[in-house]
Design a protein around this motif. Structure first.
Motif, PDB file in Angstrom:
ATOM      1  N   GLY A 122       0.727  -1.264  -0.009  1.00 57.62           N
ATOM      2  CA  GLY A 122      -0.104  -0.157   0.084  1.00 57.62           C
ATOM      3  C   GLY A 122       0.861   1.203  -0.140  1.00 57.62           C
ATOM      4  O   GLY A 122       0.431   2.389  -0.081  1.00 57.62           O
ATOM      5  N   GLY A 123       2.170   1.118  -0.313  1.00 56.85           N
ATOM      6  CA  GLY A 123       2.773   2.186  -0.150  1.00 56.85           C
ATOM      7  C   GLY A 123       3.308   2.862   1.150  1.00 56.85           C
ATOM      8  O   GLY A 123       3.827   4.044   1.287  1.00 56.85           O
ATOM      9  N   VAL A 124       3.257   2.018   2.192  1.00 55.93           N
ATOM     10  CA  VAL A 124       3.262   2.387   3.609  1.00 55.93           C
ATOM     11  C   VAL A 124       4.631   1.706   4.149  1.00 55.93           C
ATOM     12  O   VAL A 124       4.888   0.662   3.758  1.00 55.93           O
ATOM     13  CB  VAL A 124       2.179   2.422   4.392  1.00 55.93           C
ATOM     14  CG1 VAL A 124       2.593   2.728   6.055  1.00 55.93           C
ATOM     15  CG2 VAL A 124       0.967   2.907   3.875  1.00 55.93           C
ATOM     16  N   ASP A 125       5.572   2.696   4.856  1.00 60.39           N
ATOM     17  CA  ASP A 125       6.697   2.096   5.332  1.00 60.39           C
ATOM     18  C   ASP A 125       6.149   1.598   6.662  1.00 60.39           C
ATOM     19  O   ASP A 125       5.728   2.127   7.702  1.00 60.39           O
ATOM     20  CB  ASP A 125       7.858   3.244   5.572  1.00 60.39           C
ATOM     21  CG  ASP A 125       8.911   2.730   6.416  1.00 60.39           C
ATOM     22  OD1 ASP A 125       9.139   1.534   6.959  1.00 60.39           O
ATOM     23  OD2 ASP A 125      10.017   3.426   6.417  1.00 60.39           O
ATOM     24  N   PRO A 126       6.274   0.193   6.941  1.00 63.79           N
ATOM     25  CA  PRO A 126       5.929  -0.510   8.300  1.00 63.79           C
ATOM     26  C   PRO A 126       6.483  -0.006   9.426  1.00 63.79           C
ATOM     27  O   PRO A 126       5.830   0.339  10.657  1.00 63.79           O
ATOM     28  CB  PRO A 126       5.898  -1.981   7.992  1.00 63.79           C
ATOM     29  CG  PRO A 126       6.738  -2.055   6.809  1.00 63.79           C
ATOM     30  CD  PRO A 126       6.902  -0.942   6.079  1.00 63.79           C
ATOM     31  N   LEU A 127       7.553   0.032   9.143  1.00 60.47           N
ATOM     32  CA  LEU A 127       8.791   0.646  10.432  1.00 60.47           C
ATOM     33  C   LEU A 127       8.491   2.105  10.729  1.00 60.47           C
ATOM     34  O   LEU A 127       8.402   2.274  12.131  1.00 60.47           O
ATOM     35  CB  LEU A 127      10.048   0.408  10.105  1.00 60.47           C
ATOM     36  CG  LEU A 127      11.186   0.967  11.246  1.00 60.47           C
ATOM     37  CD1 LEU A 127      10.969   0.040  12.327  1.00 60.47           C
ATOM     38  CD2 LEU A 127      12.511   0.763  10.655  1.00 60.47           C
ATOM     39  N   ALA A 128       8.062   2.839   9.815  1.00 60.33           N
ATOM     40  CA  ALA A 128       7.873   4.351  10.256  1.00 60.33           C
ATOM     41  C   ALA A 128       6.509   4.401  10.717  1.00 60.33           C
ATOM     42  O   ALA A 128       6.149   5.119  11.696  1.00 60.33           O
ATOM     43  CB  ALA A 128       7.896   5.317   9.195  1.00 60.33           C
ATOM     44  N   ALA A 129       5.481   3.436  10.226  1.00 63.93           N
ATOM     45  CA  ALA A 129       4.034   3.427  10.606  1.00 63.93           C
ATOM     46  C   ALA A 129       4.090   3.028  12.030  1.00 63.93           C
ATOM     47  O   ALA A 129       3.387   3.432  12.963  1.00 63.93           O
ATOM     48  CB  ALA A 129       3.327   2.538   9.879  1.00 63.93           C
ATOM     49  N   ARG A 130       5.017   1.936  12.579  1.00 59.61           N
ATOM     50  CA  ARG A 130       4.851   1.354  14.137  1.00 59.61           C
ATOM     51  C   ARG A 130       5.591   2.613  14.878  1.00 59.61           C
ATOM     52  O   ARG A 130       5.133   2.992  15.903  1.00 59.61           O
ATOM     53  CB  ARG A 130       5.851   0.270  14.137  1.00 59.61           C
ATOM     54  CG  ARG A 130       6.061  -0.105  15.380  1.00 59.61           C
ATOM     55  CD  ARG A 130       7.085  -1.180  15.529  1.00 59.61           C
ATOM     56  NE  ARG A 130       6.410  -2.355  14.921  1.00 59.61           N
ATOM     57  CZ  ARG A 130       7.141  -3.686  15.150  1.00 59.61           C
ATOM     58  NH1 ARG A 130       8.348  -3.693  15.560  1.00 59.61           N
ATOM     59  NH2 ARG A 130       6.417  -4.935  15.038  1.00 59.61           N
TER      60      ARG A 130
END
Length: 404
Positions: A76-84
């Motif tokens: 989905g174009g989201v950085d999972p690490l940044a989102a966390r």
């Protein structure tokens, strides 16, 4: 792909090493024997690693589920690490942004904006009353159901007016939280009409001219403290709010100009209020001044001249004179003045309202009338004092002159 049996059989070595599971998921085996789940991925061409927890706290199935969730975010174009990291920051901020914290900040803001000490005291009281129910809760997570439950505590004690005021106060706090980006909605707005509306109780006052005369004669015969007697004698002539009267300071009295100037910080509307003084009022003030009390207050407390009399002093004196709380209160002197001055038909309603320091709801009208009616108010002040003296002496009852 790994199995639980294989993971349990892993042994530590001198240096950390990785054992892959698949699709970027691996387990890191440390020399101390700890087993840590990691997932590696690329975002915009940069390789990153994200921790998924410790084995066996996080099992193999759960680790794979977390890996799949991270891969869905990537798609989905989201950085999972940044989102966390962002979610963690928001959660920590929410935990620190409790109803109590935001309320304290709101009250401090109101204090800086010049709200009256009495108003701030009421705000702190509502804050403390709501503390056990919602004070510890992150303000963004408080629901309308939760707030309603907190407000119902007041109703169970039959404190219906307090319940309504608590809803209003909490609503102001929630609106402040929304404005400062710490909440998404104001649950207090949803609860309009949900609480019991108490029957309105007006300040008790004697509004019949003959009864007013009896009251004035009783005050003249008051046998308690002289300062209290003079405060009661002044109250019907100047019809200030009780707090404005009891906290009066000598610096506010201009004997030469015959004006009492109440500073903005002591008025309900937070605006300075000037009161023209009749000859009767000046005489009473000079009598009070001649007593030579120390300090700045006209009516110092019994225990110290550094503080004014307490808020119940005048009401207690009225009870000693035989007037019940259903007959007369210290605030009732304002009702007497408002009623009888309007019934006289001699004075412009705006002049009466200005004398009572009532708020003008129309801002344009308020600006226009800011300096208006002063000369009329001066004449009205003397007429009113003369009329009170006639009532006290048992003569002349007002007959409405609405055609005048």
């Amino acid at each position: 792909m790994l199995t639980t049996i294989q993971i349990n059989a892993l042994k530590p070595r001198e240096k950390p090493y990785k054992v892959a599971d698949g699709k970027g998921l691996y387990i890191l085996v440390n020399p101390n024997g700890s087993l840590l789940w990691r997932v590696k991925f690329r975002f915009h061409g940069i390789e990153k690693k994200m921790a998924l927890g410790r084995y066996p706290d996080v099992g193999l199935k759960e680790a794979r589920q977390k890996r799949d969730e991270a891969r869905e975010q990537l798609e989905g174009g989201v950085d999972p690490l940044a989102a966390r990291i962002l979610a963690k920051i928001e959660a920590e901020a929410a935990a620190r942004t409790t109803f109590r914290v935001v309320t304290d900040e709101f009250i401090e803001k109101m204090e800086r904006e010049g709200k009256a000490p009495a108003t701030l005291k009421k705000m702190r009281w509502f804050r403390d009353e709501l503390q056990p129910s919602i004070g510890h809760r992150p303000i963004a997570e408080i629901s309308a159901h939760e707030l309603l439950k907190a407000l119902k505590r007041f109703e169970r004690k039959e404190h219906f007016e307090s319940a309504i005021r608590a809803r209003s106060f909490s609503g102001r706090v929630f609106r402040y939280a929304v404005a400062t980006l710490r909440a998404q909605h104001n649950p207090a707005d949803i609860l309009r009409g949900a609480l019991i509306t108490p029957k309105v109780k007006h300040h008790a006052a004697l509004l019949e001219p003959a009864k007013v005369g009896e009251l004035l004669r009783a005050i003249d015969g008051y046998g308690g403290k002289i300062e209290t007697r003079i405060a009661l004698q002044l109250a019907p002539h100047v019809y200030l709010r009780p707090g404005e009267l009891r906290k009066a300071e000598w610096s506010e009295i201009d004997f030469d100009a015959a004006v009492w100037r109440v500073p903005a910080e002591r008025t309900k509307m937070r605006k300075p209020h000037a009161v023209p003084l009749s000859t009767q009022v000046v005489t009473l003030l000079r009598e009070l001044r001649a007593m030579g009390n120390l300090g700045s207050y006209l009516f110092p407390a019994n225990s110290t001249f550094l503080k004014p009399i307490c808020e119940n002093t005048l009401n207690v004196a009225l009870r000693r004179l035989g007037f019940t709380r259903d007959e007369m209160t210290s605030h009732g002197f304002r009702s007497i003045a408002s009623t009888l001055l309007n019934e006289s038909g001699l004075w412009h309603p705006d002049a009466i309202e200005r004398s009572l320091a009532h708020r003008e709801r129309d801002s344009v009208r308020a600006a226009y009338h800011r300096g208006a009616h002063w000369e009329e108010r001066v004449r009205m002040a003397q007429w009113w004092s003369d009329y009170l003296c006639k009532l006290r002496d048992g003569a002349e009852i007002i007959r409405p002159k609405f055609g005048t």
